[in-house]
Enzyme design. Structure first.
Site, PDB file in Angstrom:
ATOM      1  N   CYS A 267       0.827  -1.207   0.000  1.00  9.74           N
ATOM      2  CA  CYS A 267       0.000   0.000   0.000  1.00  9.74           C
ATOM      3  C   CYS A 267       0.861   1.257   0.000  1.00  9.74           C
ATOM      4  O   CYS A 267       0.432   2.303  -0.502  1.00  9.74           O
ATOM      5  CB  CYS A 267      -0.948  -0.008   1.191  1.00  9.74           C
ATOM      6  SG  CYS A 267      -0.131  -0.220   2.782  1.00  9.74           S
TER       7      CYS A 267
ATOM      8  N   HIS B 107      -1.474   0.971   7.421  1.00 11.30           N
ATOM      9  CA  HIS B 107      -1.961   0.974   6.042  1.00 11.30           C
ATOM     10  C   HIS B 107      -1.890   2.394   5.493  1.00 11.30           C
ATOM     11  O   HIS B 107      -2.211   3.367   6.189  1.00 11.30           O
ATOM     12  CB  HIS B 107      -3.396   0.455   6.002  1.00 11.30           C
ATOM     13  CG  HIS B 107      -4.012   0.488   4.628  1.00 11.30           C
ATOM     14  ND1 HIS B 107      -3.502  -0.242   3.575  1.00 11.30           N
ATOM     15  CD2 HIS B 107      -5.088   1.170   4.140  1.00 11.30           C
ATOM     16  CE1 HIS B 107      -4.242  -0.015   2.498  1.00 11.30           C
ATOM     17  NE2 HIS B 107      -5.200   0.842   2.815  1.00 11.30           N
TER      18      HIS B 107
END
Length: 1226
Positions: free
Chosen positions: A284, A587
């Site tokens: 990510c 994330h």
């Protein structure tokens, strides 16, 4: 009364239908109203009305004539303007077409004449309309109307095909070509063409040409129904459709032979028009940066436009898969032109190096580190091919390190340092405060005073950092990560840190700082870095220069203008990288503004990029604070009806910001004043400078050009993507369109309907040939098998759902009803030599697929015997058995379906068994099972759990040979001696041990033929019986107590054989063979009595199960009961032990569900079964004792009677009488 009421009702209806207003009324409520519920209700009730038969008029005829004569724009031209003007009626036309279809379904020629219509002419008109209609490619609303029209017209075409006097063969080819090539599968059609034809057919840049005209599920279903109706009762049409579909979608592809659980991308790009990126596990951080860079059009478009086919200075080919620049082009090209929901940058993961090391896609990295490494590597590559370094151009700024003497000399020293991003601390309230730390500086005095090179002495000095040159794009990294060296752990700072949408960077530049501090430049020049020493100034950048010294003092003029508005260099926030989580795990995702309005007309449109998901958002001030600033927030919680709040940390906060300068002219260097001898021009220039409110045309034009370049007003449109990248994206788009149209449930059901058409026994007006002809069966089977083997069985289980069995049933029907269907499968299996048997029975990793293929083979074998197709059966079985020699050994973990197929074949008939024996299957199975080592087991228990069926096949073959009559056995004179090698020869011990292993690992219910074989081999065979009983008893001693049940069942069957050696077998099982009773050819072993005695102390469950077996066996078998009676004294102690165990603190609870046969404990469990076993054992022992007493009493009575008789005999018998008395006494 009822007749009169009905007559009145019919009269009212007839009167109502002939009214002049009825036609307009019907059309208004059927197609004119915007309410779908009203239209649906109208459709239902008009349909019911048409079913009423009255003598005064034909209601169906009246309704039909109204619909035919209605002037509706449903067959209008395809122009977008026409569609827009009639958009309302076109969007509400479904019910109109549905009513016409219901009225014309199976319409006879007589009814057509009554209505004054000709179905053939209507069908021809519909075909012409479909052929000339062009879909809209601009507005989504118009495209949806196109699909609504297609639904209605395609349903009407299907209905017309059911009418009488329609020749399907005549119109079939052209209509099929139209539907397949344009309305359903244009991408597949294009991909199936030769490369030259494909390039010449359609402009390679026009991806919209490959979009099917039927772009919704409903319209595609309507087109599928037309094709199904076309092939019904028409072998010509069926052949065209089958050949087309196999050629387009279901051809065998060698490269995909080993591909299983295929799950293609079938979801299109997001509704907002943007494409996401696939997360490989922890990538990510890459996705968030790549998406930010792509949305910066000045960067992505430049990178995509670089078309260098040569090699760089390192010999690296740009278009090779190992080139990072080429992979970035691939990413940007797919984000720009892909039709898929997301792109998976797998090649980029392999190529990119972070700090010189390959990345692990499962390991999280820092997003800013990736940004730094990526921009450096791309610029380095661009420099090597003599292209502009785009990231340095857009992101590079220059710091100015200043040393300013404040007392006395007022000299200034400056050094330059380049930067690609600003790193700011988050321990302050806002971004502006953090930036102020740059220019605030620190005072160096006392011992820390700076040595002034000009004055040659130490001076109190201000040391500070400000910005000399601002970049067009400003990247700001917030220092939210740190490290605790004492506790050796990473930290994340979630402190509140706000930043504005519009950031004024002018106060942090040299000019801004000087203006605010009213520094005036004097004539003193700053010492040149090349000519004088800096005397200790440390500048890290090699490009550092030292300028002239400047005197600093405040003047009244500067204070006088302090109230004037300060100048600005404004930057607009256009990108935010968010980190959610902790320091070691989290994330990344992004918020990005569309600065060029490429995907929305809103000039303030923001998007959330979260890996594969992209969605529109409205980034307001409140949302910015809640989602990006971090800090804490309070939540309400209800504790015992007392409302209170709790403070929590926002662990999601901004990590990187991207600002874009919205005043680019202020970033340009000040224009130099040209020197010219023309004094008039200088004078005019001076005059213009004295009038600041009036600007000359040239200056205005210059500013306009700069602004227009910034806003792309004068940009020449050209292909933004290089040809190599564009070709790759186009190929993937075609593959996506093909997969999207074929890997869906609608298409799967369409294929099933097509393959089932030959089973349709319905009668049609236009029967050209019967559906159930041999050719129809052959075509349907060919379609079904190619679809299954090349597409359906290779898809992911989520796409297959639970529909596999319906395909097996369909193929079973096709095979059983027509022999050509069987030939089709055999041709697929053998003619191409693709090892399909090996592929689907052994190499396929999915058990469901192996089982389905096995069932298909079973169906074709059964039908082949029905139609006596012996040649293909023999070839099939021969290839199947050949796999035993090597392939099955290599894929033993997938062999269950393979052996089940052989087992099914062996049970079909005697011919199948004989052919298996002919192929030497018995020896091959034994070699597979036992291997080459006679002493050690070949397969471990985990593998052998699936081998029960192998023992069954071996037993079926052996029983066939041993159970045959003498004439039949002569046929197997060669194989029987080979079998004896494993039954009574050197391999018998190894084989019988494998049998006992099988009974431990497989349920005895699955070994019925093996039990039968052991019984036959043991009958009247003392040597085999003794060997088998010995191995069984050894296995009972060694096996886990949970596996004893099947072994005892095997032993029970052997001991129950009634022949001359039954008592001998009982003796071997009960008492074993000791050293005193053993012969030279017999090995010693303990019996069950000894096993009970040795297990009472160590393994009570084993002892109990042995007692239970002996008790059950004695109650079921008279011979066993007799032998038990003769040896009761040897196991009376075992019964007493069981009685003691049951009486010692016995508490039984049915809820515990405890058993002594399938639990893992070694100790004995007190259960109802154990209580019942004890009662049976005691009863048996008591019966035995009474029986023995009766036998002894009867014997004594008989002896006494003999003694009395002897007294009455002559004296000559005295010697005999005396001997009898002694015996009786004993």
């Amino acid at each position: 009364m009822i007749s009169k009421s009905f007559f009145l009702f019919c009269f009212i209806i007839a009167t109502f239908l002939v009214q002049p207003f009825f036609a307009d009324f019907l059309l208004e409520i059927l197609i004119g109203t915007t309410s779908r519920e009203v239209r649906q209700c109208t459709l239902r009730n008009v349909n019911r009305l048409c079913k009423i038969e009255i003598s005064t008029c034909d209601i169906r005829l009246i309704i039909h004539q109204i619909l035919i004569k209605a002037r509706l724009p449903l067959w209008s031209s395809s122009g977008a303007g026409t569609r827009s003007s009639n958009q309302k009626l076109l969007a509400q036309s479904i019910e109109y077409f549905d009513l016409r279809c219901q009225l014309m379904e199976n319409l006879t020629k007589e009814k057509q004449d009554m209505l004054g219509i000709e179905a053939r002419e209507l069908l021809s008109g519909e075909f012409s309309w479909l052929s000339t209609y062009t879909t809209s490619s601009i507005a989504n609303g118009l495209r949806s109307i196109d699909n609504i029209l297609f639904i209605g017209h395609l349903k009407f075409i299907r209905t017309l095909l059911t009418c009488e006097n329609i020749n399907k063969n005549k119109i079939g080819r052209e209509l099929i070509r139209l539907l397949v090539d344009q309305f359903l599968f244009p991408a597949s059609k294009h991909m199936s063409l030769p490369i030259e034809s494909a390039n010449n057919e359609i402009d390679s840049n026009d991806d919209s040409a490959f979009e099917p005209k039927c772009s919704t599920s409903e319209s595609r279903l309507a087109a599928y129904d037309v094709l199904v109706e076309l092939v019904r009762h028409s072998q010509i049409n069926l052949k065209i459709v089958v050949d087309d579909l196999i050629n387009l979608h279901h051809r065998p592809i060698l490269e995909k032979q080993s591909e299983w659980e295929f799950m293609p991308q079938v979801s299109p790009r997001a509704s907002c028009g943007l494409v996401g990126l696939y997360n490989g596990g922890a990538t990510c951080y890459m996705n968030s940066i790549l998406q930010q860079l792509y949305m910066l059009h000045q960067i992505s478009e430049y990178i995509l436009s670089v078309n260098d086919d040569g090699e760089n200075m390192n010999g690296e080919n740009k278009n090779s898969d190992s080139s990072l620049f080429y992979q970035i082009q691939q990413v940007f090209g797919h984000l720009m032109a892909s039709k898929m929901q997301y792109y998976s940058p797998e090649s980029l993961w392999k190529v990119f190096r972070l700090w010189g090391q390959e990345i692990n896609v499962r390991e999280q990295q820092d997003a800013f580190d990736f940004f730094t490494a990526l921009t450096d590597q791309i610029d380095e590559y661009l420099k090597s091919i003599k292209q502009e370094e785009i990231f340095h151009k857009q992101f590079e700024g220059i710091f100015c390190n200043q040393m300013i003497c404040t007392n006395g000399c007022n000299h200034r020293y400056e050094g330059e340092e380049k930067f690609m991003a600003l790193n700011v601390a988050v321990k302050v309230e806002s971004l502006n405060e953090s930036l102020n730390q740059f220019v605030k500086g620190e005072v160096l005095d006392g011992n820390n005073a700076y040595f002034c090179a000009k004055c040659q002495e130490k001076r109190t000095t201000i040391k500070r950092l400000c910005i000399k040159k601002l970049p067009p794009l400003l990247c700001i990294q917030m220092k939210r990560f740190g490290f605790d060296w004492e506790n050796n752990r990473a930290l994340k700072f979630d402190d509140y840190f706000k930043f504005p949408f519009i950031l004024n960077m002018e106060p942090y530049t040299i000019e801004g700082v000087n203006k605010r501090e009213s520094f005036l430049e004097h004539d003193d020049l700053v010492t040149n870095a090349n000519g004088h020493s800096t005397n200790g100034i440390s500048i890290s950048s090699p490009s550092t220069t030292i300028g002239n010294s400047k005197s600093l003092q405040r003047t009244p003029s500067s204070l006088a203008h302090a109230s004037n508005p300060m100048p600005t260099i404004n930057y607009e926030l256009i990108g935010i990288v968010i980190h959610s989580g902790q320091a070691n795990a989290g994330h990344y995702y992004s918020y990005i503004k569309d600065t060029r309005c490429r995907y929305s007309n809103n000039n303030n449109q923001w998007y959330r990029f979260n890996d594969t998901t992209v969605e529109e958002i409205q980034l307001t001030e409140q949302m910015l604070e809640e989602e990006c600033f971090g800090g804490t927030f309070r939540v309400q919680k209800d504790t015992n009806n007392n409302s209170s709040s709790e403070e929590r940390i926002r662990f999601w906060n901004a990590y990187m910001l991207i600002y874009q300068c919205i005043e680019p002219t202020k970033l340009l260097p000040p224009p130099a004043i040209p020197s010219s001898p023309n004094t008039n021009r200088l004078a005019s220039r001076a005059n213009r400078l004295q009038r600041p409110n009036q600007r000359d045309s040239l200056s205005q034009l210059t500013d306009l050009v700069v602004q227009s370049e910034h806003n792309d007003l004068f940009k020449i449109k050209k292909p933004l993507i290089s040809s190599s990248v564009l070709a790759c994206v186009k190929d993937e788009n075609l593959e996506f369109l093909k997969n999207r149209d074929t890997y869906c449930d609608d298409y799967f059901q369409f294929i099933y309907k097509l393959a089932s058409t030959c089973l349709d026994d319905s009668i049609s007006f236009n029967d050209i040939e019967p559906n159930n002809s041999s050719l129809s069966y052959e075509l349907c089977t060919n379609l079904a098998l190619n679809y299954l083997f090349n597409t359906y069985l290779r898809t992911h289980r989520r796409l297959r759902k639970d529909n596999l069995q319906q395909w097996v049933d369909l193929l079973g029907n096709l095979f059983s009803k027509n022999s050509p269907s069987c030939y089709v499968l055999y041709q697929l299996l053998f003619e191409k030599n693709d090892d399909i048997l090996k592929l689907y029975l052994l190499e396929c990793p999915i058990d469901d697929i192996r089982q389905i293929f096995k069932q298909i083979c079973e169906c074709v074998l059964e039908s082949s015997y029905k139609y006596s197709i012996k040649k293909y059966i023999d070839i099939f079985i021969e290839q199947l058995i050949i796999l035993l020699d090597k392939s099955v050994v290599e894929q033993v973990k997938h062999s269950q379906a393979y052996f089940q197929l052989i087992y099914t074949y062996a049970n079909m008939n005697k011919i199948s068994i004989e052919y298996l024996l002919k192929l030497n299957t018995f020896i091959r199975l034994m070699n597979f099972l036992l291997g080459e080592n006679i002493d050690n087991r070949r397969w471990h228990c985990g593998q052998a759990k699936e081998f029960g069926i192998i023992h069954e096949i071996i037993s079926i073959l052996a029983l066939f040979c041993y159970s045959s009559d003498d004439n039949s056995r002569k046929k197997h004179d060669e194989i029987i001696p080979q079998m004896e090698t494993y039954f009574s020869g050197p391999w018998s011990n190894r084989y019988l041990k494998e049998i006992c292993y099988a009974f431990q690992e497989v349920s005895s219910a699955k070994l019925t033929h093996t039990l039968e074989l052991m019984e036959i081999l043991s009958t009247n065979n003392e040597k085999f019986s003794e060997q088998l009983i010995r191995i069984i008893l050894q296995s009972i001693v060694q096996a886990h107590t949970n596996d004893l049940k099947s072994l005892f069942k095997l032993l029970s069957r052997i001991l129950s054989i009634e022949d001359a050696f039954q008592r001998k077998r009982l003796q071997l099982a009960f008492e074993g063979v000791n050293e005193s009773s053993s012969t030279d050819n017999c090995q010693t072993f303990n019996g069950l009595y000894a096993l009970i005695r040795t297990s009472i102390e160590t393994e009570q469950r084993r002892a109990y199960q042995t007692v239970k077996f002996l008790t059950t066996l004695s109650n079921q078998n008279d011979a066993s009961k007799d032998y038990f009676s003769s040896t009761a004294t040897q196991w009376e102690a075992a019964i007493n032990w069981l009685k003691q165990q049951m009486q010692t603190s016995w508490q039984w609870s049915p809820a515990q569900n405890i058993s002594n046969e399938d639990t893992d404990t070694r100790s004995f469990q007190r259960t109802r079964s154990a209580q019942f076993t004890l009662e049976q054992a005691q009863s048996l022992l008591q019966q035995t004792t009474v029986l023995n007493k009766n036998i002894h009493h009867n014997a004594s009575t008989g002896e006494c009677m003999e003694l009395n008789d002897s007294h009455n005999q002559p004296s000559s018998s005295s010697s005999s009488s005396s001997q009898s008395t002694l015996v009786g006494t004993d």
